[in-house]
Design an enzyme around this catalytic site. Structure first.
Site, PDB file in Angstrom:
ATOM      1  N   TYR A 108      47.113   2.227 -23.666  1.00 13.15           N
ATOM      2  CA  TYR A 108      47.837   1.587 -22.549  1.00 13.15           C
ATOM      3  C   TYR A 108      46.847   1.025 -21.520  1.00 13.15           C
ATOM      4  CZ  TYR A 108      50.711   1.417 -18.264  1.00 13.15           C
ATOM      5  OH  TYR A 108      51.333   1.022 -17.104  1.00 13.15           O
TER       6      TYR A 108
ATOM      7  N   LYS B  63      45.944  -2.989 -20.495  1.00 15.97           N
ATOM      8  CA  LYS B  63      45.997  -3.452 -19.105  1.00 15.97           C
ATOM      9  C   LYS B  63      44.638  -4.047 -18.688  1.00 15.97           C
ATOM     10  CE  LYS B  63      50.161  -2.194 -17.713  1.00 15.97           C
ATOM     11  NZ  LYS B  63      51.176  -3.258 -17.574  1.00 15.97           N
TER      12      LYS B  63
HETATM   13  P1  NDP Z   1      60.213  -2.226 -15.437  1.00 17.30           P
HETATM   14  O1  NDP Z   1      59.983  -1.516 -16.713  1.00 17.30           O
HETATM   15  O2  NDP Z   1      61.261  -1.695 -14.521  1.00 17.30           O
HETATM   16  O3  NDP Z   1      60.566  -3.763 -15.728  1.00 17.30           O
HETATM   17  C1  NDP Z   1      59.818  -4.499 -16.640  1.00 17.30           C
HETATM   18  C2  NDP Z   1      60.157  -5.968 -16.585  1.00 17.30           C
HETATM   19  O4  NDP Z   1      59.545  -6.590 -17.728  1.00 17.30           O
HETATM   20  C3  NDP Z   1      61.658  -6.265 -16.673  1.00 17.30           C
HETATM   21  O5  NDP Z   1      61.947  -7.424 -15.931  1.00 17.30           O
HETATM   22  C4  NDP Z   1      61.847  -6.530 -18.172  1.00 17.30           C
HETATM   23  O6  NDP Z   1      62.919  -7.405 -18.484  1.00 17.30           O
HETATM   24  C5  NDP Z   1      60.541  -7.250 -18.514  1.00 17.30           C
HETATM   25  N1  NDP Z   1      60.323  -7.113 -19.946  1.00 17.30           N
HETATM   26  C6  NDP Z   1      60.087  -5.975 -20.643  1.00 17.30           C
HETATM   27  N2  NDP Z   1      60.015  -6.253 -21.959  1.00 17.30           N
HETATM   28  C7  NDP Z   1      60.224  -7.591 -22.084  1.00 17.30           C
HETATM   29  C8  NDP Z   1      60.272  -8.478 -23.202  1.00 17.30           C
HETATM   30  N3  NDP Z   1      60.103  -8.054 -24.459  1.00 17.30           N
HETATM   31  N4  NDP Z   1      60.509  -9.776 -22.970  1.00 17.30           N
HETATM   32  C9  NDP Z   1      60.685 -10.219 -21.707  1.00 17.30           C
HETATM   33  N5  NDP Z   1      60.650  -9.438 -20.606  1.00 17.30           N
HETATM   34  C10 NDP Z   1      60.418  -8.134 -20.797  1.00 17.30           C
HETATM   35  O7  NDP Z   1      58.845  -2.413 -14.684  1.00 17.30           O
HETATM   36  P2  NDP Z   1      58.139  -1.478 -13.586  1.00 17.30           P
HETATM   37  O8  NDP Z   1      58.473  -2.031 -12.241  1.00 17.30           O
HETATM   38  O9  NDP Z   1      58.345  -0.048 -13.900  1.00 17.30           O
HETATM   39  O10 NDP Z   1      56.613  -1.788 -13.909  1.00 17.30           O
HETATM   40  C11 NDP Z   1      56.069  -3.040 -13.645  1.00 17.30           C
HETATM   41  C12 NDP Z   1      54.644  -3.081 -14.127  1.00 17.30           C
HETATM   42  O11 NDP Z   1      53.931  -2.009 -13.515  1.00 17.30           O
HETATM   43  C13 NDP Z   1      54.449  -2.901 -15.624  1.00 17.30           C
HETATM   44  O12 NDP Z   1      53.439  -3.773 -16.066  1.00 17.30           O
HETATM   45  C14 NDP Z   1      53.968  -1.464 -15.762  1.00 17.30           C
HETATM   46  O13 NDP Z   1      53.116  -1.286 -16.875  1.00 17.30           O
HETATM   47  C15 NDP Z   1      53.189  -1.292 -14.475  1.00 17.30           C
HETATM   48  N6  NDP Z   1      53.089   0.098 -14.048  1.00 17.30           N
HETATM   49  C16 NDP Z   1      54.208   0.897 -14.083  1.00 17.30           C
HETATM   50  C17 NDP Z   1      54.134   2.216 -13.695  1.00 17.30           C
HETATM   51  C18 NDP Z   1      55.359   3.096 -13.698  1.00 17.30           C
HETATM   52  O14 NDP Z   1      55.259   4.265 -13.273  1.00 17.30           O
HETATM   53  N7  NDP Z   1      56.501   2.590 -14.141  1.00 17.30           N
HETATM   54  C19 NDP Z   1      52.865   2.792 -13.231  1.00 17.30           C
HETATM   55  C20 NDP Z   1      51.769   1.844 -13.169  1.00 17.30           C
HETATM   56  C21 NDP Z   1      51.898   0.550 -13.580  1.00 17.30           C
HETATM   57  P3  NDP Z   1      64.361  -6.823 -18.987  1.00 17.30           P
HETATM   58  O15 NDP Z   1      65.023  -6.360 -17.722  1.00 17.30           O
HETATM   59  O16 NDP Z   1      64.986  -8.012 -19.611  1.00 17.30           O
HETATM   60  O17 NDP Z   1      64.059  -5.708 -19.953  1.00 17.30           O
END
Ligand code: NDP
Length: 225
Positions: free
Chosen positions: A122, A126
């Site tokens: 992961y 990133k």
């Molecule tokens: P979410 O998981 O809540 O949302 C992810 C977004 O990406 C949604 O809009 C989703 O769209 C879109 N997405 C996912 N898969 C696809 C796909 N196959 N095609 C098109 N769109 C897609 O995000 P978070 O706010 O939790 O996290 C945001 C970022 O922060 C990510 O990159 C994550 O790795 C990073 N991060 C998260 C942490 C955590 O604790 N969650 C910690 C540190 C970093 P849809 O609604 O259509 O699925």
């Protein structure tokens, strides 16, 4: 300013969109999505797109700034390869399209520990994305390194739920060099990103700037939110 937000239906992305819509300096918020956000605003420009064919929608990337909060998890994606497709490939292709469309500011959500040399898959993906977008030469590239994001997530993620339960306590024990591993509200990260974007004025022709924000920096940027 016209801003394109990737991952707008996600926890952080949605908060970023809501906050951008309230800022007077923002003319439009463009969101390529798989499903509607259900927000009614004259400033919001929604495009339901096929992320496999982003290049066919190069027209929507002609904005002033890009905020990328796109991402999935290995569990949700189903495999490492499928995870990489979203977290690296889609994000990189979008950044490339934005650069070609004249965008000079990119706010990129990454994660604590991101490094292309990491032994953790992961974190390595990133880090590889960070390296790749650095190579695109944005005038202002702002990279976020949060640890666990706290917030009102509709979908259940066991690991994150456990994290959310223990992190308020654990946060107090994470001091000094460990402070960067503290969980943080997605709301705080979103506020920081929007302040960052509105205040970054590295005009065209200036030396490219790359900044990386961790827990403390993100909280300072968010100014108490
Ligand atoms: P979410 O998981 O809540 O949302 C992810 C977004 O990406 C949604 O809009 C989703 O769209 C879109 N997405 C996912 N898969 C696809 C796909 N196959 N095609 C098109 N769109 C897609 O995000 P978070 O706010 O939790 O996290 C945001 C970022 O922060 C990510 O990159 C994550 O790795 C990073 N991060 C998260 C942490 C955590 O604790 N969650 C910690 C540190 C970093 P849809 O609604 O259509 O699925």
């Amino acid at each position: 300013m016209n801003v394109l937000v990737l991952g707008a239906t996600g926890l952080t992305g949605r908060l970023v969109v809501e906050k951008l819509l309230k800022r007077s300096g923002v003319t439009s918020v463009v969101v390529p999505v798989r499903r509607s956000l259900g927000i009614d605003s004259p400033k919001l420009v929604e495009h339901v797109v096929d992320f496999e064919a982003l290049e066919s929608r190069a027209d929507i990337f002609k904005v002033d700034a890009l905020v990328c909060c796109l991402g999935t998890t290995i569990k949700k994606a189903g495999s490492q390869e499928a995870f990489r497709k979203v977290d690296y490939e889609y994000a990189y292709r979008a950044a490339k399209l934005a650069k070609a469309g004249g965008v000079n500011r990119l706010i990129l959500m990454s994660a604590i520990g991101a490094s292309s040399r990491s032994t953790v898959f992961y974190s390595r993906v990133k880090g590889e994305l960070e390296d790749a977008v650095r190579g695109l030469g944005f005038d202002y590239l702002s990279i976020y390194h949060p640890s666990l994001l706290l917030g009102d997530r509709k979908e259940h993620r066991t690991g994150e739920a456990i994290g959310m339960a223990v992190m308020p306590l654990a946060n107090r024990a994470l001091i000094g060099p460990l402070q960067k591993y503290r969980a943080i509200e997605a709301e705080t990260v979103a506020e920081a990103m929007v302040n960052d974007l509105m205040e970054s004025d590295n005009g065209k022709g200036a030396r490219p700037v790359v900044v990386v924000w961790e827990y403390d920096d993100i909280r300072s940027l968010a100014r108490g939110i």
